[in-house]
Design a protein around this motif. Structure first.
Motif, short mmCIF file in Angstrom:
data_model
loop_
_atom_site.label_atom_id
_atom_site.label_comp_id
_atom_site.label_asym_id
_atom_site.label_seq_id
_atom_site.Cartn_x
_atom_site.Cartn_y
_atom_site.Cartn_z
N SER A 1 -6.38 -13.93 -4.41
CA SER A 1 -6.98 -12.71 -3.42
C SER A 1 -7.15 -13.18 -2.22
CB SER A 1 -8.67 -12.37 -4.28
OG SER A 1 -8.32 -12.13 -5.47
N THR A 2 -7.57 -14.47 -1.92
CA THR A 2 -7.51 -15.01 -0.48
C THR A 2 -6.18 -14.76 0.26
OG1 THR A 2 -8.98 -16.52 -1.18
CG2 THR A 2 -8.03 -16.98 1.01
N LEU A 3 -5.12 -15.25 -0.44
CA LEU A 3 -3.83 -14.98 0.07
C LEU A 3 -3.41 -13.53 0.46
CD1 LEU A 3 -1.29 -16.00 0.99
CD2 LEU A 3 -0.18 -16.26 -1.19
N ALA A 4 -3.67 -12.52 -0.63
CA ALA A 4 -3.51 -11.20 -0.46
C ALA A 4 -4.44 -10.78 0.57
CB ALA A 4 -3.93 -10.43 -1.86
N ASN A 5 -5.59 -11.08 0.81
CA ASN A 5 -6.34 -10.54 2.03
C ASN A 5 -5.85 -11.05 3.34
OD1 ASN A 5 -8.35 -8.98 0.72
ND2 ASN A 5 -9.61 -10.85 -0.25
N LEU A 6 -5.09 -12.18 3.38
CA LEU A 6 -4.59 -12.58 4.53
C LEU A 6 -3.47 -11.98 4.95
CD1 LEU A 6 -4.97 -16.70 4.13
CD2 LEU A 6 -6.20 -15.35 5.87
N LEU A 7 -2.73 -11.52 3.69
CA LEU A 7 -1.33 -10.99 4.26
C LEU A 7 -1.78 -9.42 4.66
CD1 LEU A 7 0.76 -12.10 1.09
CD2 LEU A 7 1.34 -12.48 3.75
N VAL A 8 -2.58 -8.73 3.85
CA VAL A 8 -2.94 -7.33 4.22
C VAL A 8 -3.53 -7.23 5.70
CG1 VAL A 8 -5.22 -7.10 3.46
CG2 VAL A 8 -3.65 -5.18 3.11
N THR A 9 -4.33 -8.40 6.12
CA THR A 9 -4.79 -8.43 7.41
C THR A 9 -3.48 -8.47 8.31
OG1 THR A 9 -6.90 -9.43 6.63
CG2 THR A 9 -6.14 -9.59 9.03
N TYR A 10 -2.79 -9.53 7.99
CA TYR A 10 -1.44 -9.63 9.04
C TYR A 10 -0.70 -8.43 9.03
CZ TYR A 10 3.18 -10.91 10.23
OH TYR A 10 4.35 -10.99 10.79
N PHE A 11 -0.28 -7.72 7.83
CA PHE A 11 0.58 -6.53 8.01
C PHE A 11 -0.37 -5.44 8.81
CE2 PHE A 11 2.92 -8.57 4.54
CZ PHE A 11 4.04 -8.81 4.85
N ARG A 12 -1.77 -5.36 8.55
CA ARG A 12 -2.29 -4.21 9.35
C ARG A 12 -2.28 -4.36 10.65
NH1 ARG A 12 -7.18 -3.08 4.93
NH2 ARG A 12 -6.02 -2.03 3.52
N LYS A 13 -2.49 -5.92 11.09
CA LYS A 13 -2.66 -6.05 12.56
C LYS A 13 -1.24 -5.82 13.17
CE LYS A 13 -6.01 -9.66 12.86
NZ LYS A 13 -6.45 -11.10 13.05
N ASN A 14 -0.34 -5.52 12.52
CA ASN A 14 1.13 -5.46 12.98
C ASN A 14 1.57 -3.99 12.81
OD1 ASN A 14 2.48 -8.14 13.93
ND2 ASN A 14 1.21 -8.72 12.10
N GLY A 15 0.60 -3.24 12.47
CA GLY A 15 0.83 -1.70 12.57
C GLY A 15 1.39 -1.38 11.43
N LYS A 16 1.35 -1.90 10.11
CA LYS A 16 1.59 -1.56 8.78
C LYS A 16 0.67 -1.06 7.98
CE LYS A 16 5.97 -3.23 9.43
NZ LYS A 16 6.95 -2.24 9.44
N LYS A 17 0.89 0.15 7.27
CA LYS A 17 0.11 0.44 6.29
C LYS A 17 0.07 -0.39 4.79
CE LYS A 17 -0.28 4.79 4.83
NZ LYS A 17 -0.07 5.97 4.26
N ALA A 18 -0.90 -1.18 4.56
CA ALA A 18 -0.85 -2.28 3.35
C ALA A 18 -2.19 -2.00 2.57
CB ALA A 18 -0.95 -3.68 4.09
N ILE A 19 -1.94 -2.25 1.25
CA ILE A 19 -3.04 -2.13 0.18
C ILE A 19 -2.53 -3.29 -0.70
CG2 ILE A 19 -1.58 -0.69 -1.07
CD1 ILE A 19 -4.47 1.06 -1.51
N ILE A 20 -3.89 -3.46 -1.35
CA ILE A 20 -3.93 -4.83 -2.52
C ILE A 20 -4.13 -4.24 -3.70
CG2 ILE A 20 -4.83 -6.93 -2.96
CD1 ILE A 20 -5.68 -7.55 -0.38
N PHE A 21 -3.58 -4.51 -4.63
CA PHE A 21 -4.21 -4.02 -6.16
C PHE A 21 -4.44 -5.44 -6.82
CE2 PHE A 21 -2.06 -0.26 -5.07
CZ PHE A 21 -3.15 0.86 -5.24
N HIS A 22 -5.35 -5.51 -7.68
CA HIS A 22 -5.99 -6.69 -8.24
C HIS A 22 -5.50 -6.33 -9.88
CE1 HIS A 22 -8.09 -8.38 -4.82
NE2 HIS A 22 -8.34 -7.07 -4.63
N GLN A 23 -4.86 -7.10 -10.44
CA GLN A 23 -4.83 -6.87 -12.01
C GLN A 23 -5.99 -6.76 -12.63
OE1 GLN A 23 -1.92 -9.82 -13.54
NE2 GLN A 23 -0.52 -8.14 -13.76
#
Length: 168
Positions: free
Chosen positions: A14-36
């Motif tokens: 979850s920590t890695l997923a949150n870091l990635l979604v933050t990275y992509f959003r800061k770079n103008g991408k629409k990003a979302i996380i789904f937790h199994q």
């Protein structure tokens, strides 16, 4: 892009997923996380082990619904991140994923982190061992999985390495 993140409980998925979604959003991408974890069957449909619900079984996850949601949201978002203990267990879901990240930690680190995890109240030692053993049996990615990067969850993530892998 669909990104899968797998690893044992408390590994840092979850920590890695949150870091990635933050990275992509800061770079103008629409990003979302789904937790199994949000795709588990009702408790009455999940196998038991010693009268406890066996959340650590792949039979606890509604993989069909998980896959449907990933397909649906792939059309609506630039980046969809799917994380979970069994991220690489279902072949059909695996085939959808463009990139796969496996978060590794040692059993010692798992035991330390799990002992500090009080979300579910007291968990007996046998059940904590069951979590680790179930992950070894069902959660580890097979050697046949393509586009997989293993990363250490022992300390801070090497985000430069992760981003380089994802964006290549």
């Amino acid at each position: 892009m669909l990104i899968g993140i797998g690893g044992v409980s408390r590994s840092g998925k979850s920590t890695l997923a949150n870091l990635l979604v933050t990275y992509f959003r800061k770079n103008g991408k629409k990003a979302i996380i789904f937790h199994q974890d949000d795709f588990v069957f009702p408790e009455t449909q999940i196998p038991k082990i010693k009268n406890r619900t066996d959340w650590e079984s792949p039979h606890s996850i509604d993989f069909e619904l998980f896959k449907e949601v990933l397909i649906l949201f792939r059309e609506k978002f630039d980046v969809v991140i799917a994380e979970g203990l069994f991220a690489f267990h279902d072949t059909a879901t695996n085939e959808l994923l463009d990139k796969k990240l496996f978060v590794k930690i040692s059993k010692r680190t798992f035991l330390i982190r799990k002992s500090m995890d009080t979300r579910w109240g007291y968990e007996p030692t046998w059940f904590i061992d069951h979590i680790w053993n179930s992950f070894q049996k069902y959660g580890k990615p097979s050697t046949e999985i393509k586009n997989l990067l293993s990363v250490s969850g022992e300390d801070e993530f090497d985000m430069e390495k992760v981003i380089k892998y994802i964006c290549k």
